[in-house]
Enzyme design. Structure first.
Site, PDB file in Angstrom:
ATOM      1  N   CYS A 123       4.201  -2.941   9.366  1.00 54.76           N
ATOM      2  CA  CYS A 123       3.744  -1.744  10.253  1.00 54.76           C
ATOM      3  C   CYS A 123       2.515  -2.406  10.877  1.00 54.76           C
ATOM      4  O   CYS A 123       1.512  -3.080  10.487  1.00 54.76           O
ATOM      5  CB  CYS A 123       3.115  -0.597   9.167  1.00 54.76           C
ATOM      6  SG  CYS A 123       4.386  -0.215   7.959  1.00 54.76           S
ATOM      7  N   CYS A 156      -7.726   2.935   4.000  1.00 53.66           N
ATOM      8  CA  CYS A 156      -6.397   2.557   4.303  1.00 53.66           C
ATOM      9  C   CYS A 156      -5.931   1.681   5.227  1.00 53.66           C
ATOM     10  O   CYS A 156      -6.689   1.589   6.305  1.00 53.66           O
ATOM     11  CB  CYS A 156      -5.755   3.925   4.593  1.00 53.66           C
ATOM     12  SG  CYS A 156      -5.816   5.341   3.576  1.00 53.66           S
ATOM     13  N   CYS A 200       2.699  -7.800   1.765  1.00 53.95           N
ATOM     14  CA  CYS A 200       3.908  -6.700   1.872  1.00 53.95           C
ATOM     15  C   CYS A 200       4.916  -7.496   2.817  1.00 53.95           C
ATOM     16  O   CYS A 200       4.406  -8.081   3.691  1.00 53.95           O
ATOM     17  CB  CYS A 200       3.204  -5.525   2.675  1.00 53.95           C
ATOM     18  SG  CYS A 200       4.365  -4.192   2.691  1.00 53.95           S
ATOM     19  N   CYS A 210      -1.337  -1.774  10.281  1.00 50.41           N
ATOM     20  CA  CYS A 210      -1.629  -2.098   8.640  1.00 50.41           C
ATOM     21  C   CYS A 210      -2.025  -3.578   8.508  1.00 50.41           C
ATOM     22  O   CYS A 210      -1.316  -4.634   8.990  1.00 50.41           O
ATOM     23  CB  CYS A 210      -0.741  -1.697   7.695  1.00 50.41           C
ATOM     24  SG  CYS A 210      -1.043  -2.188   5.952  1.00 50.41           S
ATOM     25  N   GLU A 217      -5.943  -6.576  -4.025  1.00 48.50           N
ATOM     26  CA  GLU A 217      -7.020  -5.638  -4.292  1.00 48.50           C
ATOM     27  C   GLU A 217      -6.750  -4.262  -4.842  1.00 48.50           C
ATOM     28  O   GLU A 217      -5.698  -3.845  -4.919  1.00 48.50           O
ATOM     29  CB  GLU A 217      -7.737  -5.517  -2.724  1.00 48.50           C
ATOM     30  CG  GLU A 217      -8.160  -6.655  -2.405  1.00 48.50           C
ATOM     31  CD  GLU A 217      -8.817  -6.560  -0.864  1.00 48.50           C
ATOM     32  OE1 GLU A 217      -9.670  -7.427  -0.482  1.00 48.50           O
ATOM     33  OE2 GLU A 217      -8.013  -5.767  -0.225  1.00 48.50           O
ATOM     34  N   CYS A 228      -6.724   3.594  -6.040  1.00 48.13           N
ATOM     35  CA  CYS A 228      -5.604   3.171  -5.373  1.00 48.13           C
ATOM     36  C   CYS A 228      -5.212   1.869  -5.904  1.00 48.13           C
ATOM     37  O   CYS A 228      -5.872   0.956  -5.884  1.00 48.13           O
ATOM     38  CB  CYS A 228      -6.356   3.127  -4.000  1.00 48.13           C
ATOM     39  SG  CYS A 228      -5.154   2.680  -2.780  1.00 48.13           S
TER      40      CYS A 228
HETATM   41  N1  SAH Z   1       3.159   0.706   1.780  1.00 43.84           N
HETATM   42  C1  SAH Z   1       3.098   2.080   1.411  1.00 43.84           C
HETATM   43  C2  SAH Z   1       1.850   2.229   0.645  1.00 43.84           C
HETATM   44  C3  SAH Z   1       0.405   1.486   1.077  1.00 43.84           C
HETATM   45  S1  SAH Z   1      -0.139   2.149   2.351  1.00 43.84           S
HETATM   46  C4  SAH Z   1       3.228   2.931   2.518  1.00 43.84           C
HETATM   47  O1  SAH Z   1       3.322   2.421   3.573  1.00 43.84           O
HETATM   48  O2  SAH Z   1       3.101   4.049   2.454  1.00 43.84           O
HETATM   49  C5  SAH Z   1      -0.951   3.555   2.311  1.00 43.84           C
HETATM   50  C6  SAH Z   1      -1.305   4.337   3.404  1.00 43.84           C
HETATM   51  O3  SAH Z   1      -2.281   3.803   4.566  1.00 43.84           O
HETATM   52  C7  SAH Z   1       0.176   4.554   4.229  1.00 43.84           C
HETATM   53  O4  SAH Z   1       0.427   5.692   4.675  1.00 43.84           O
HETATM   54  C8  SAH Z   1      -0.191   3.410   5.391  1.00 43.84           C
HETATM   55  O5  SAH Z   1       0.608   3.747   6.426  1.00 43.84           O
HETATM   56  C9  SAH Z   1      -1.684   3.872   5.828  1.00 43.84           C
HETATM   57  N2  SAH Z   1      -2.343   2.940   6.564  1.00 43.84           N
HETATM   58  C10 SAH Z   1      -2.072   1.404   6.873  1.00 43.84           C
HETATM   59  N3  SAH Z   1      -2.910   0.924   7.810  1.00 43.84           N
HETATM   60  C11 SAH Z   1      -3.719   1.880   7.954  1.00 43.84           C
HETATM   61  C12 SAH Z   1      -4.666   1.641   8.899  1.00 43.84           C
HETATM   62  N4  SAH Z   1      -5.140   0.727   9.543  1.00 43.84           N
HETATM   63  N5  SAH Z   1      -5.547   2.836   9.178  1.00 43.84           N
HETATM   64  C13 SAH Z   1      -5.225   4.042   8.410  1.00 43.84           C
HETATM   65  N6  SAH Z   1      -4.250   4.164   7.619  1.00 43.84           N
HETATM   66  C14 SAH Z   1      -3.544   2.957   7.544  1.00 43.84           C
HETATM   67 FE1  SF4 Z   2       3.608  -2.557   3.770  1.00 44.98          FE
HETATM   68 FE2  SF4 Z   2       1.123  -1.655   5.214  1.00 44.98          FE
HETATM   69 FE3  SF4 Z   2       3.448  -0.959   6.093  1.00 44.98          FE
HETATM   70 FE4  SF4 Z   2       2.669   0.207   3.673  1.00 44.98          FE
HETATM   71  S1  SF4 Z   2       1.570   0.483   5.724  1.00 44.98           S
HETATM   72  S2  SF4 Z   2       4.704  -0.784   3.973  1.00 44.98           S
HETATM   73  S3  SF4 Z   2       1.445  -1.903   2.833  1.00 44.98           S
HETATM   74  S4  SF4 Z   2       2.664  -2.998   5.860  1.00 44.98           S
END
Ligand code: SAH
Ligand code: SF4
Length: 426
Positions: free
Chosen positions: A151, A399, A147, A154, A127, A140
């Site tokens: 996390c 995000c 991934c 996410c 996406e 973006c």
């Molecule tokens: N993998 C990289 C970049 C992609 S995520 C990283 O983790 O930094 C982009 C941002 O969105 C990151 O700061 C991530 O932690 C945040 N993010 C992920 N899931 C989210 C959610 N459910 N609500 C708000 N922010 C989120």
């Molecule tokens: Fe991967 Fe989501 Fe963690 Fe970013 S926030 S490193 S995309 S699992």
């Protein structure tokens, strides 16, 4: 089907595309055997032209011309390359293509945010999101399909299958956005079938001095960009190349969850702004919500930030901090965040991100009052801490909401998947 180079979790944590004989390294193979030029630097294009039969001088000259048409003018058809001999154009078209990721679906949020579901030539979905604002337009960009990290807040982390995007698939997202926005210099190519941003007037207006809507790029889509370092670097070099897409490195931000061993290299070899997904200030909480913390802890991460090449008061590091109710959002957390930033003397700003929910997510978003109180504490210490307005929530473009396969997993299945991913992380 050609080699999918798809990776099943658990497996290597840093999936590297393996070159196969007869294929062009780093380019997703196509069923028709032609080679996609998007993603290749000028030198590689010249080498391919030479291998295809041109003499060295002609190959170099043609590569220079073709490169300009590809990245500066955005054409997608060799026939449009008017300074290349008419007879030569079909010769090129028989051997090469000018690719774009395929658009599977384009969605439009009520707040103007756009999300595209894209597909690689070998059938993997990912996406890309465009976020128009009053004074800028931010694309973006994704770096991986899925991934390998997990996390807990996410949605992308719940995807089982992971594949690195190639250089062409990464830079191709930027090119696709320019197609859709109609932002190639006059005479450039337009793609049939793309909905046009300008026509409905909603995104009308020009944001930059040269009238462009797409002014900024964030590597914050699907995937961990520093686990696909070479392709991300090469793609961003094409984006920054004055003969290429010519976007300033000051307008590009790469976000990492904290892949410490790659951070200095990112500053040296790419030189873009850095954003770090910090999200917690104690080992206990960060281990839980950003499990890469078990491998590279908070101290190590902040030291790497202090050492980040190019960071200064004029180019601050952004700390992303997702607001999770009763997990990381107390006054004490805010004070500890300030203390850490000061201890490492970091030129920092904090971006507070209200948690964006997704089906089955194990957290809730902090209340607006809590977010405000947290922000006030950080602000009072002299550190900028704006609250990011969620964008495109209605189309799951915000995000952490990106996830392509519509499969639903039970909590038990998710826990199993997370355990597998953590085992692979080592
Ligand atoms: N993998 C990289 C970049 C992609 S995520 C990283 O983790 O930094 C982009 C941002 O969105 C990151 O700061 C991530 O932690 C945040 N993010 C992920 N899931 C989210 C959610 N459910 N609500 C708000 N922010 C989120
Ligand atoms: Fe991967 Fe989501 Fe963690 Fe970013 S926030 S490193 S995309 S699992």
């Amino acid at each position: 089907m050609p080699d999918t180079k798809l990776m099943q979790i658990p497996g290597h944590i840093d999936p590297v595309p393996v070159p196969r004989p007869g294929l062009v390294e780093g380019v997703t193979p196509r069923e028709d055997g032609r080679v996609d030029l998007i993603g290749l630097p000028k030198k590689r294009i010249a080498e391919l032209f030479e291998t295809a039969g041109l003499d060295a001088r002609a190959a170099k000259l043609r590569a220079k011309q073709v490169f300009h048409w590809l990245y500066h003018r955005g054409v997608i058809d060799f026939e449009a390359m008017t300074d290349i001999a008419k007879a030569m154009r079909p010769w090129l078209a028989a051997r090469f293509v000018i690719g774009r990721p395929e658009i599977v679906e384009a969605q439009h949020s009520s707040d103007g945010t756009r999300k595209w579901l894209l597909r690689t030539a070998d059938g993997h979905d990912f996406e890309m999101v465009f976020i128009p604002d009053a004074d800028r337009g931010t694309l973006c960009v994704s770096s991986q399909v899925g991934c390998t990290l997990n996390c807990r807040f996410c949605h992308t982390g719940t995807m089982r299958l992971v594949r690195n995007l190639t250089t062409g698939e990464i830079v191709g997202q930027v090119m696709l956005a320019r197609d859709a926005l109609g932002e190639w210099p006059k005479g450039g190519g337009t793609m049939a079938g793309l909905d046009d941003f300008d026509e409905d007037g909603e995104d009308g207006g020009s944001y930059s001095s040269d009238g462009r809507l797409l002014t900024n790029i964030v590597m914050m889509g699907m995937g961990e960009p520093l686990y696909n370092f070479d392709n991300v670097r090469d793609a961003l070099r094409l984006v920054m190349d004055g003969d290429g897409l010519a976007l300033s490195k000051r307008r590009i931000t790469l976000s990492t969850s904290g892949v410490v061993p790659r951070m200095a290299q990112c500053g040296e070899e790419i030189g873009v702004n850095l954003a770090v997904s910090l999200h917690a200030v104690t080992k206990e909480v960060r281990d839980e919500i950003v499990p890469i913390n078990k491998k590279y802890g908070i101290e190590e991460l902040l030291q790497a930030c202090a050492d980040y090449p190019g960071a200064s008061n004029a180019r601050r590091i952004t700390f992303e901090y997702v607001m999770l109710k009763d997990r990381n959002d107390s006054d004490e957390d805010a004070r500890e965040l300030v203390r850490l930033i000061k201890r490492y003397k970091l030129p920092a700003k904090v971006n507070l991100i209200p948690f964006n929910p997704w089906p089955g997510a194990p957290y809730e978003c902090s209340s607006p009052e809590r977010v405000r109180a947290f922000s006030d504490i950080v602000f009072a210490a002299g550190i900028s801490a704006p609250v990011r307005t969620p964008r495109g929530r209605d189309i799951d473009a915000a995000c952490g909401q990106l996830k392509t396969a519509a499969e639903k997993k039970s909590r038990a299945e998710l826990e199993r998947l997370y355990a597998e991913k953590e085992k692979a992380l080592g």
